[in-house]
Design an enzyme around this catalytic site. Sequence first.
Site: not given
Ligand SMILES: [Zn+2]
Length: 358
Positions: A109, A181, A225
Site C-alpha cells: 500500500h 494495517e 485487514h
Molecule cells: Zn492490504
Amino acid sequence: MGILDIVPAGVVSGKDVYKVFDYAREHSFAIPAFNVTSSSTANAAMEAARDAKSPVILQVSNGGAAYFAGKGLSNDNQAASVAGSIAAAHFVRSVAKDYGVPVILHSDHCAKKLLPWFDGMLAADEDYFQKTGEPLFSSHMLDLSEESKEENISICVEYLKRMAKIGCWLEMEIGITGGEEDGVNNEHVHNSALYTQPEDIWDIYRAFSEITPNFSIAAAFGNVHGVYKPGNVTLQPGLLKEHQDFVREKLKTDKAKPVFLVFHGGSGSEKHEIYTAVENGVVKMNVDTDTQFAYLEGIRDFILNKKGYLMTQVGNPEGEDKPNKKFYDPRVWVREGEKTMSKRCKIAFDDLKSSGTL
Ligand SMILES: [Zn+2]
C-alpha cells in the site's frame, strides 16, 4: 511443465512477472505475498517457498521498509522507508537465486500522502534499469482508494507510463479494504465502499490496458485487514466473477478471466472463500497478520520453555557454572521464529494451491 520452465529462479521482472501471473491464472492458483521486515523474515518466507516448490511474492510495507532500514533512523520525507525498501530489494536480489524459486519483489500500500516513498523507489528502479536492463523491484502497489475514482485512475496512469518503460508491474486498489494495517485505519468506513462495482473494474482496465498489460487490481469484496470476530461485513469472493464477466463482455473476448485480481485482508478467511476468490482470477493474496503471529510463536515458546537458561550468561538448571551462550545467541532463538513463520507460509502455499507448481 512448471513455472521454472518459463521463468528463471531469483527475482523476476518485466515479461517474466506477467508469465508467472498468467500461469497462475490459467492453472487456478494464487501466489502468497508475505510482508517482510528484515532479512530474517524474508529468509523464512523464501525457505518456505523452496520447500513448498512454489514461486513467492515478498513485499515491504511503508512501515516495514522503515523498520528494515532501522527504527533509529528518521523517516522525515520518507527517507528511511525509501532507504529500507532499496536495502530490502538488494538483499533479496542477492540471495533469492540460491533458494531456487522465482521471487516477485513488491511494495505494499502507498496512499497519496506517501507518494514521496513511491517516487524514491521508482527512481531507484529507473537507476537500476539503466545499469542492468531491469527494475530493482518487480512490482509496486499504489493505493489511492481513498481518492475519487477519477483521481485514482489518473494518478495511476501517470505512474504506469513510467513503470511500463522499465518493465515494472503495478497493483492498484479500488474500493476499500476494511480494518487497520500499517497505521491506516478503515475500521469505520461505510459498508458500501467495501464492495467494488464491475463498472469500476472496467474503467481501470480500459485506461491501463492502453499502456501495458502488466497490472493487477485489488478489488474490495468485503475483505478486512487483520483478524476480527465475524462482524457486519461478509466476504463475497463470488463478486469477483461479476467483474471478470463484465470486462469479458466489454472486450468481446473468450478469455474467461481477463483481469488479474489481488486479495488483501484475507487473514482468517475460510478456505472455501479463498479458493472461490482464486477461481475467479485472484493471482496474489497478501498474508501478513498470520505470519506475524507465527513468527512470534517460535520465539515466545523458546523463551518460555528455556527461561532457566536465559536469565544469566552463566548458570542454569544443569549447574551453576554451566554457560548459556548456545541459548541466548540470536541465531538460536530468532531461528525458532523463522521456523514457525515458515510453517505458516507453507499453509498459505497449500491453501492457494501454489505448492508444487515449479
Ligand atoms: Zn492490504
